[in-house]
Each structure stands twice: as structure tokens, then as C-alpha cells.
Design an enzyme around this catalytic site. Structure first.
Site, PDB file in Angstrom:
ATOM      1  N   CYS A   1      -2.199   9.484   2.648  1.00 18.57           N
ATOM      2  CA  CYS A   1      -1.722   8.874   1.391  1.00 18.57           C
ATOM      3  C   CYS A   1      -2.622   9.211   0.213  1.00 18.57           C
ATOM      4  O   CYS A   1      -2.153   9.335  -0.908  1.00 18.57           O
ATOM      5  CB  CYS A   1      -1.607   7.359   1.551  1.00 18.57           C
ATOM      6  SG  CYS A   1      -3.156   6.581   2.006  1.00 18.57           S
TER       7      CYS A   1
ATOM      8  N   GLU B   1       0.885  -1.181   0.000  1.00 20.12           N
ATOM      9  CA  GLU B   1       0.000   0.000   0.000  1.00 20.12           C
ATOM     10  C   GLU B   1       0.912   1.218   0.000  1.00 20.12           C
ATOM     11  O   GLU B   1       1.450   1.584   1.034  1.00 20.12           O
ATOM     12  CB  GLU B   1      -0.907  -0.025   1.239  1.00 20.12           C
ATOM     13  CG  GLU B   1      -1.799  -1.248   1.335  1.00 20.12           C
ATOM     14  CD  GLU B   1      -2.905  -1.263   0.292  1.00 20.12           C
ATOM     15  OE1 GLU B   1      -3.225  -0.179  -0.251  1.00 20.12           O
ATOM     16  OE2 GLU B   1      -3.439  -2.339  -0.009  1.00 20.12           O
TER      17      GLU B   1
END
Ligand code: NAD
Length: 468
Positions: free
Chosen positions: A249, A215
Site C-alpha cells: 500500500c 486504512e
């Protein structure tokens, strides 16, 4: 080998042996582990929020509650509600030539999952993967970030109090420990962090043929259609960008705006930011930048863009003192500036004017495939043009960030922004082995075709595949 390496190795071996020698945990066991995890987070919410705020040098309690504790609990509850169904074996069809027989898939635990997490949402990015790993019947070892030492120590204590070390264990330490951790022969590693470190983790995992879920980060664009009310888009972008001071993010990284509205957009974003965070440098509701290294990088990036002739819009109280950087919008930064080359991960928003939509799409496509993409448009045609024209990990239309909070949607990147996805059913599947089980009926017709091969096998080839 250091002492902490020994401890880590021993815990791994114990979990590994347990995963091989004990049958897969049943539904009731998994639900009780998830219940323990949920209570652990809820009972310690205040201490968790305080620890994270201490690590950041200031982070609003509401942000930790809404962006970490709430989605963690929501994810656990959703999973607990669906798990019985997910665990059911799935029947699959059997081709005529293999009848009589039956086929099914059973989702079985992989074994021991390694979880490596970053500092920006230190709780949610541990609890999310752990929820899916436990739901799938695994054991887990966790390496939290060394950048949030107060939280990481608290988390280790809480896990230690809540779980048997054979179920879940936390290993704390610096980059050396993280590297050694990624070299353990886990059954799967889920890593959340930067693309560069993701590359290192994948290399280490490859030596053990350990599958990985990565990720990662990247530059997530926003594209605004000419038909969309500029103030509405600006408010939404400001919301997604300045939460956690941009250290998210999937925060909007840069915005493509119709050229004629670019200046207005910049002003509206700043107006909204000023309404949300009055006096941001001393506002408890506005997050600090975690760590001196990042603060220096971000101040340097603003100065570089300014020196290159870009227009900088920000709060009047601009000061390099303290841990906070005021919400900043930058118009017209050249493409070779840091803010246009690298993931920003801070409260700086570059605005890129475009004239025709093909140019905006080309701008996105010339760059690595992003983790998130945001589209603001009232037109389905425009939305479809962007969706088809630019690939990304996930998308929110007419808003920002919200796709990550949907328990029924997988979350993950593509290419340099990530490999594999988790959350909900996809998370359960990610940490399960889909085991194929085929059961032959009262006769095994296929075996009766031969050898020796003759007219019957010839007929089967003709009938089932058209072989002449
Ligand atoms: P980072 O990559 O520096 O560190 C993440 C973790 O990796 C830490 O626990 C660290 O100890 C460990 N680590 C460091 N070097 C290692 C090595 N050689 N081998 C194994 N592990 C190692 O990331 P960060 O600065 O903590 O987080 C910011 C980055 O994370 C940003 O790029 C952001 O986009 C990304 N991120 C992605 C997601 C997502 O869900 N896709 C979520 C949050 C953050």
C-alpha cells in the site's frame, strides 16, 4: 439469511454480550492474550509463509518473514512492553472554579472490534490491528481476504486453536460475507483495503453509528532533489517498489525526478532491480502478482503507456506468460494513462520529470492526498518545503517504507488514503474509549453559586470569564 450469516451473527452476539457483562480485562489477561498471539505466529511461521506463497503463486519466504512475521512480532513485543504504562489512568488538571476536585482519563475497551483485511500482506494486516484491539481490552472478529484462501483458512484454524471464540474469531467467505460482516453493529471497524470498498464499509458502519478506521490506498509519490545522488535514490526506490512486486500500500507509486536526470534515474532503477532479482520471472525471491485480474490490469497498463508514446524500461525477459511481471519503469506516460490515474499496486514505476520544485509540488497537490510521501534530499530546507507543501499519511525521508515499521509512530492515511491511525500507543487509543472521570472534593463550590442566582454567581462570572 444463510448458514454462515447465522454463525457470524451468533458469534457477534456472544462476543457482544460478554463485552457488556464482564469487567474490562486486566493487564495480566491482556498480556497473556498477546503472548498467545505471538507464539501462534512464531510457532507457525513456516506454514504461514508457505500458505501465502501458495496463494500468490510464489512469494519469497524472506519477504514473508521480514515484511509480515517480523513486524507482527515486533509490534506485539513493543505493545507488551508498554501496555502497563498506557493503561495507567492519566491525571488531568482541574480549573480553579471547580476546586476542590480531581480529574482523570481512563482508557477503557470499546467492546467488539471488526477487522477486515486485504490480501497483499494477509498476516501483518490482521495481526497488527488485532494486537492493538487486544491490548485495549477488546474482543475481535476478523474477516480475512477471500483472495488468499489458503492463508485465510490456515489463519482461521490457528486462531480457533489459540483463542476462545469469545476472545477472537475468524469469519471466512467471499464479498457477500464481507458485506454482511461490515453490517454488524461492532463497537469499531478497522478496514484495510481499497478506497472504493472503504466507502462501502463506512456507509454500512454509519447505519449502526459504528466508528471506523479506514486504512486505504492511493498514489504515493517520491520527490527527488537535484542535490541527491541519483543512484542512491534509485536503489532505495527500487527496494521499496519491487518488494512484494509492488503490491504494497505504501510502495512508491510514481517518482518526480529533475528533468536532466530522469533517464539516468530510470536506468539505475532497472539496474538495481536486475541485481536484486536475476531472471525475475523464474526467481523465487521475486513475488508473483496475486490473481489473474491484477496481472491482466498491469500488462494492459504497460501496453497503454507504450502505445501513448512513453518509454518503457524493463528486464529483457519480458513475457506475459506466468504469474510474474518483471520490474518496469515508464518515462513520459501521459496523465490520462491508467498508471498516472490510479494506484498501480504492481511492479511498474512511472517517472515524471520536473523542472522547478513548485511544479513537482503542484503535481502532488493536484491529486488526492496520498498514504505515503518519500523525499530524497540532503537539504533540510528542501525537505521542509516538501513537508509543508504536500500533505500525506506518513513520510520517509531518504528512504522508502520505513515509517510503517516504527512502532512508536502512528500509521494511517488522510482523506481518500485513510481515516484514523493505529500501531503502538495510537493503536491502543484508537480501540479504547478515553473515559473522563471527574471526582468532586469535600464541597461542590460550583453548585453553591445558585440557583437562586445572585451576587455570588455574578461575581463568579466576572472573576472567571470577565463578564461585565
Ligand atoms: P479490497 O478493498 O478489494 O478488499 C479488502 C477486503 O474488503 C477483503 O477482505 C474483502 O473481502 C472485503 N470487501 C470487499 N467488498 C466489500 C464490501 N462491499 N463490504 C465490506 N467488505 C468488503 O482490497 P484488496 O484488493 O484486498 O487490497 C488492495 C487495496 O488495499 C489497495 O488499494 C491497497 O492500497 C490497500 N491497502 C491499504 C493498506 C493500508 O494500510 N493503508 C494496506 C494494504 C493494502
Amino acid at each position: 439469511m444463510t448458514n454462515s450469516d447465522d454463525i457470524m451473527q451468533n458469534i457477534f452476539e456472544a462476543q457482544f454480550l460478554a463485552s457488556r457483562n464482564q469487567v474490562a480485562p486486566d493487564l495480566a489477561t491482556r498480556l497473556s492474550l498477546l503472548e498467545k498471539l505471538k507464539n501462534m505466529v512464531l510457532d507457525n511461521a513456516e506454514a504461514i509463509a508457505k500458505a501465502i506463497s501458495d496463494d500468490f503463486g510464489g512469494r519469497a519466504r524472506a519477504e514473508t518473514e521480514l515484511l509480515e512475521i517480523l513486524p507482527s512480532i515486533h509490534g506485539i513485543k513493543y505493545t507488551m512492553g508498554k501496555l502497563k504504562n498506557w493503561m495507567k489512568p492519566q491525571r488531568r488538571a482541574v480549573d480553579l472554579m471547580f476546586q476542590p476536585a480531581s480529574s482523570q482519563i481512563r482508557y477503557e475497551p470499546l467492546g467488539v472490534i471488526g477487522i477486515i483485511s486485504p490480501w497483499n500482506y494477509p498476516l501483518f494486516l490482521l495481526v497488527g490491528p488485532l494486537t492493538d484491539a487486544l491490548a485495549a481490552g477488546n474482543r475481535a472478529m476478523i474477516k480475512p481476504s477471500e483472495q488468499t484462501p489458503v492463508f485465510s483458512e490456515l489463519f482461521a484454524k490457528l486462531i480457533d486453536k489459540t483463542f476462545d471464540p469469545l476472545e477472537v474469531s475468524v469469519i471466512n467467505g467471499g464479498v457477500d460475507v464481507a458485506r454482511a460482516f461490515s453490517e454488524l453493529p461492532f463497537d469499531h471497524i478497522i478496514f484495510t483495503g481499497s478506497t472504493n470498498v472503504g466507502r462501502e464499509v463506512m456507509k454500512a458502519a454509519a447505519n449502526n453509528l459504528t466508528p471506523v478506521t479506514l486504512e486505504l490506498g492511493g498514489k504515493s509519490p517520491v520527490i527527488i532533489d537535484d542535490d541527491y545522488e541519483i543512484e542512491k535514490a534509485a536503489n532505495s526506490v527500487a527496494f521499496g517498489k519491487f518488494l512484494n512486486a509492488g503490491q504494497t500500500c505504501i510502495a512508491p507509486d510514481y517518482v518526480l525526478v529533475p528533468a536532466a536526470k530522469a533517464e539516468e534515474f530510470c536506468k539505475k532503477v532497472i539496474k538495481r532491480a536486475n541485481q536484486s532479482y536475476k531472471k525475475p520471472t523464474s526467481n523465487e525471491q521475486y513475488s508473483a502478482i496475486c490473481g489473474e485480474r491484477h496481472r491482466t490490469r498491469l500488462w494492459g497498463a504497460i501496453e497503454e503507456a507504450r502505445a501513448a508514446g512513453a518509454k518503457v524500461y524493463n528486464h529483457k525477459a519480458e513475457t506475459t506468460e506466468g504469474a510474474k511481471i518483471t520490474p518496469t519503469v515508464i518515462l513520459g506516460a501521459p496523465n490520462n494513462c491508467l498508471i498516472m490515474r490510479e494506484e498501480i499496486f504492481g511492479p511498474i514505476l512511472p517517472v515524471v520529470p520536473y523542472t522547478i520544485i513548485e511544479d513537482a509540488l503542484a503535481f502532488v497537490r493536484e491529486r488526492p492526498r496520498p498514504l505515503a510521501l518519500y523525499i530524497f534530499s540532503n537539504s533540510n530546507d528542501f525537505q521542509e518545503t516538501i513537508l509543508k507543501g504536500a500533505i500525506s499519511g506518513g513520510v520517509t525521508i531518504n528512504g522508502t517504507l520505513m515509517h510503517v515499521a516504527q512502532s512508536a509512530l502512528p500509521f494511517g492515511g488522510i482523506g481518500p488514503s485513510g481515516t484514523g491511525a493505529y500501531h503502538g500507543f495510537e493503536g491502543f487509543k484508537r480501540f479504547s474509549h478515553a473515559r473522563s472521570i471527574h471526582k468532586i472534593g469535600f464541597i461542590n463550590a460550583f453548585e453553591m453559586l445558585g440557583p437562586p442566582w445572585g451576587a455570588l454567581s455574578k461575581l463568579a462570572g466576572k472573576l472567571f470569564a470577565g463578564i461585565k
